[in-house]
Design a protein around this motif. Structure first.
Motif, mmCIF file in Angstrom:
data_model
loop_
_atom_site.group_PDB
_atom_site.id
_atom_site.type_symbol
_atom_site.label_atom_id
_atom_site.label_comp_id
_atom_site.label_asym_id
_atom_site.label_seq_id
_atom_site.Cartn_x
_atom_site.Cartn_y
_atom_site.Cartn_z
ATOM 1 N N PRO A 203 0.825 -1.229 0.000
ATOM 2 C CA PRO A 203 0.000 0.000 0.000
ATOM 3 C C PRO A 203 0.852 1.270 0.000
ATOM 4 C CG PRO A 203 -0.893 -1.590 1.545
ATOM 5 C CD PRO A 203 0.433 -2.120 1.118
ATOM 6 N N GLY A 204 1.916 1.291 0.827
ATOM 7 C CA GLY A 204 2.798 2.456 0.852
ATOM 8 C C GLY A 204 3.517 2.647 -0.460
ATOM 9 N N LEU A 205 3.911 1.541 -1.073
ATOM 10 C CA LEU A 205 4.598 1.592 -2.356
ATOM 11 C C LEU A 205 3.701 2.169 -3.451
ATOM 12 C CD1 LEU A 205 6.938 0.863 -4.242
ATOM 13 C CD2 LEU A 205 6.021 -1.455 -4.357
ATOM 14 N N LEU A 206 2.461 1.705 -3.513
ATOM 15 C CA LEU A 206 1.525 2.188 -4.529
ATOM 16 C C LEU A 206 1.188 3.662 -4.322
ATOM 17 C CD1 LEU A 206 -0.893 -0.882 -4.761
ATOM 18 C CD2 LEU A 206 0.827 -0.165 -6.429
ATOM 19 N N LEU A 207 0.999 4.061 -3.064
ATOM 20 C CA LEU A 207 0.679 5.464 -2.792
ATOM 21 C C LEU A 207 1.859 6.373 -3.133
ATOM 22 C CD1 LEU A 207 -1.326 5.131 0.547
ATOM 23 C CD2 LEU A 207 -2.182 6.073 -1.605
ATOM 24 N N MET A 208 3.078 5.940 -2.821
ATOM 25 C CA MET A 208 4.241 6.766 -3.168
ATOM 26 C C MET A 208 4.383 6.885 -4.679
ATOM 27 S SD MET A 208 8.254 6.510 -2.074
ATOM 28 C CE MET A 208 7.983 7.413 -0.559
ATOM 29 N N SER A 209 4.130 5.806 -5.403
ATOM 30 C CA SER A 209 4.182 5.865 -6.862
ATOM 31 C C SER A 209 3.155 6.857 -7.387
ATOM 32 C CB SER A 209 3.931 4.475 -7.454
ATOM 33 O OG SER A 209 4.924 3.557 -7.045
ATOM 34 N N LEU A 235 -5.205 18.733 -9.561
ATOM 35 C CA LEU A 235 -4.059 17.851 -9.353
ATOM 36 C C LEU A 235 -3.379 18.132 -8.011
ATOM 37 C CD1 LEU A 235 -2.387 17.743 -12.897
ATOM 38 C CD2 LEU A 235 -3.387 15.822 -11.648
ATOM 39 N N ILE A 236 -3.301 19.394 -7.632
ATOM 40 C CA ILE A 236 -2.683 19.744 -6.349
ATOM 41 C C ILE A 236 -3.503 19.182 -5.191
ATOM 42 C CG2 ILE A 236 -2.128 21.660 -4.805
ATOM 43 C CD1 ILE A 236 -1.309 23.256 -7.273
ATOM 44 N N VAL A 237 -4.830 19.289 -5.292
ATOM 45 C CA VAL A 237 -5.697 18.730 -4.250
ATOM 46 C C VAL A 237 -5.531 17.215 -4.179
ATOM 47 C CG1 VAL A 237 -8.096 18.332 -3.570
ATOM 48 C CG2 VAL A 237 -7.379 20.599 -4.365
ATOM 49 N N PHE A 238 -5.518 16.565 -5.353
ATOM 50 C CA PHE A 238 -5.349 15.113 -5.396
ATOM 51 C C PHE A 238 -4.001 14.704 -4.825
ATOM 52 C CE2 PHE A 238 -4.329 11.195 -7.955
ATOM 53 C CZ PHE A 238 -5.243 10.372 -7.303
ATOM 54 N N LEU A 239 -2.967 15.507 -5.107
ATOM 55 C CA LEU A 239 -1.646 15.242 -4.561
ATOM 56 C C LEU A 239 -1.667 15.303 -3.031
ATOM 57 C CD1 LEU A 239 1.395 14.787 -5.054
ATOM 58 C CD2 LEU A 239 1.647 17.273 -5.203
ATOM 59 N N ALA A 244 -1.497 12.630 2.311
ATOM 60 C CA ALA A 244 -2.142 12.338 3.584
ATOM 61 C C ALA A 244 -2.392 10.837 3.749
ATOM 62 C CB ALA A 244 -3.456 13.115 3.698
ATOM 63 N N GLY A 245 -2.845 10.200 2.682
ATOM 64 C CA GLY A 245 -3.086 8.760 2.732
ATOM 65 C C GLY A 245 -1.804 7.981 2.947
ATOM 66 N N GLU A 250 1.789 4.629 6.290
ATOM 67 C CA GLU A 250 3.130 4.364 6.817
ATOM 68 C C GLU A 250 3.144 4.358 8.343
ATOM 69 O OE1 GLU A 250 6.071 3.856 4.257
ATOM 70 O OE2 GLU A 250 4.028 3.136 3.998
ATOM 71 N N ARG A 251 2.301 5.165 8.959
ATOM 72 C CA ARG A 251 2.237 5.179 10.425
ATOM 73 C C ARG A 251 1.700 3.867 10.987
ATOM 74 N NH1 ARG A 251 -0.175 11.194 12.022
ATOM 75 N NH2 ARG A 251 1.830 12.322 11.869
ATOM 76 N N ARG A 252 0.810 3.228 10.251
ATOM 77 C CA ARG A 252 0.170 2.006 10.741
ATOM 78 C C ARG A 252 0.881 0.728 10.306
ATOM 79 N NH1 ARG A 252 -3.790 5.759 9.899
ATOM 80 N NH2 ARG A 252 -5.431 5.909 11.481
#
Length: 464
Positions: A203-209, A235-239, A244-245, A250-252
């Motif tokens: 999940p972290g990998l996909l979100l970072m990509s 795009l800025i809002v989506f970024l 945030a996601g 990563e915290r969990r």
């Protein structure tokens, strides 16, 4: 002391030289497209948009793969991941050298993008088998070798493509990568894996990509922000949502791709901030200087040809290649903080000097040399600080993120420079005003000044 923190084995100069030779070969392959893009557009009948896509394909995939390869190197061993990664790069080089059309060439470029992951893997290896002082010099050698390879590729790609064919400009450096990889396999000992049993944080990998892809799209739209404000805002809002996601995931995560506590260390976040500011200012000047050499305005510009511009920029490329080893020696003798401070001050001085002195070609040549040298010293010193501020098991992750920031900053600088020049074109003209160039140099210097605010944080939070 655990096996992941140190190793009784040592490597000699031959192994470090093999890493440097590999960096040179990958740098030459990485830079093959840029000077030959007009030739590729002619031979493959590419539109300008398709040419632009070809020029950034490797950059995008490299930015996406950098955190992954660094993380895998920390987990499974730098040499093991390096050999497999170079297999992908060699396959990409062969595909590019045999490509009959744009789709096949794009596939080759996507595979070649894996080469950027070789840098953090090299840093993992030198940290495991060299002392801290020796690894500082070795990191400088590897960084400088990659830049030297890029300079070499820029110089020889065109003559090879015109004298032999476009196929050979990819094939020759690919052969060099294959040979140096075999040499590295023989000279470099197998380093023990760090965390081989930990799970991959998918999940972290996909979100970072997703974050990196969205960021690249934002940067692509920046020069035309005035005509596409809604798309840019969306795009800025989506970024922001993706970031945030990613932080929440990563915290969990039990085995996060990036330990957020690592990023909270002053020595780490200050290194990232300095790298972004220095590379942004460098990229801005790297974009503006060739444009100013080429333009012919009323009392400014020189109308230089592409060949002349390449000749004028060559001293700056040499300075950038020399900066890596120089920075490694300086860090070993004086420490990272003094080296970064001196480099940033020199860069600020050079950029602000270009604000007032750009009426002669030698002004631009000398300014470009000073910026390239100062930037190279700063970035290499920061890489050394980042690598030595974390445990051996986090070297790949920490340095790969630093290199991602470097890639993003260079892309952002070019786009910001393009936006300034576009905004500075008067109605009824296609030539930017002189004030547009001056404003760009001022902004570059101001951004570099901001990096001085975080330099004092480099020595805080460093591991014992």
């Amino acid at each position: 002391m655990s096996t992941t923190e140190a190793s009784p084995l040592r490597i000699g100069k031959a192994a470090v030289a093999a890493l440097g030779m590999l960096a040179t070969s990958t740098g030459a392959l990485e830079s093959a497209v840029s000077p030959t893009l007009p030739l590729l557009q002619r031979e493959l009948s590419l539109t300008p948009a398709e040419g632009a896509l070809l020029s950034i394909a490797m950059l995008i995939t490299g930015a996406l793969l950098l955190p992954i390869t660094g993380n895998l190197g920390d987990r499974f061993g730098g040499k093991r991941v390096m050999i497999r990664l170079m297999g992908v790069v060699v396959a990409g080089g062969l595909v590019s050298s045999l490509a009959p059309s744009l789709p096949v060439l794009l596939l080759g470029q996507v595979l070649q993008g894996a080469m950027l992951g070789a840098m953090p893997l090299s840093f993992i290896l030198v940290r495991k088998y060299l002392s801290e002082g020796e690894s500082s010099v070795a990191i400088g050698v590897v960084s400088g070798s990659f830049l030297a390879g890029g300079m070499l590729g820029t110089l020889i790609a065109g003559p090879i493509a015109e004298g032999l064919s476009r196929h050979w400009m990819f094939a020759i450096p690919t052969i060099g990568i294959a040979v140096t990889t075999l040499l590295l396999h023989r000279l470099m000992p197998d380093d023990p894996p760090g965390r081989p049993d930990s799970r991959i944080d998918w999940p972290g990998l996909l979100l970072m990509s997703g974050i990196l892809l969205t960021l690249m799209l934002v940067l692509a739209i920046v020069p035309e922000a005035g005509s596409q404000p809604i798309a840019l805002g969306a795009l800025i809002v989506f970024l922001g949502v993706l970031v945030a996601g990613w932080v929440a995931v990563e915290r969990r995560s039990r085995a996060p791709m990036v330990d957020l506590r690592l990023l909270a260390q002053p020595a780490i976040w200050s290194s990232y901030a300095i790298t972004f500011a220095v590379c942004l200012g460098t990229s801005l000047s790297m974009y503006l200087v060739p444009q100013l050499l080429a333009v012919t305005g009323d009392g400014y510009g020189f109308g230089a040809s592409a060949t002349d511009i390449g000749f004028y920029l060559l001293p700056g490329a040499v300075a950038a290649a020399v900066a890596g080893p120089v920075a490694g020696v300086a860090v070993r003798r004086f420490g990272s903080r003094p080296a970064v401070t001196v480099g940033v001050i020199c860069m600020i001085t050079a950029l602000l000097a270009l604000v007032f002195l750009h009426g002669e070609i030698w002004h631009l040549v000398v300014g470009k040399v000073l910026v390239a040298l100062a930037s190279g010293v700063c970035v290499t010193a920061v890489v050394v600080k980042t690598a030595t501020a974390v445990s051996h098991g986090d070297t790949g992750t920490a340095t790969s993120l630093l290199l991602v920031i470097r890639v993003v900053a260079f892309a952002a600088g070019a786009q910001i420079g393009g936006a300034f020049l576009t905004a500075g074109i008067p109605a009824g003209s296609d030539i930017p005003t002189e004030s547009a160039f001056v404003t760009g140099f001022v902004i570059g210097g101001a951004i570099a000044v901001l990096s001085l605010l975080t330099v004092r944080k480099l020595d805080k939070g460093v591991k014992e």
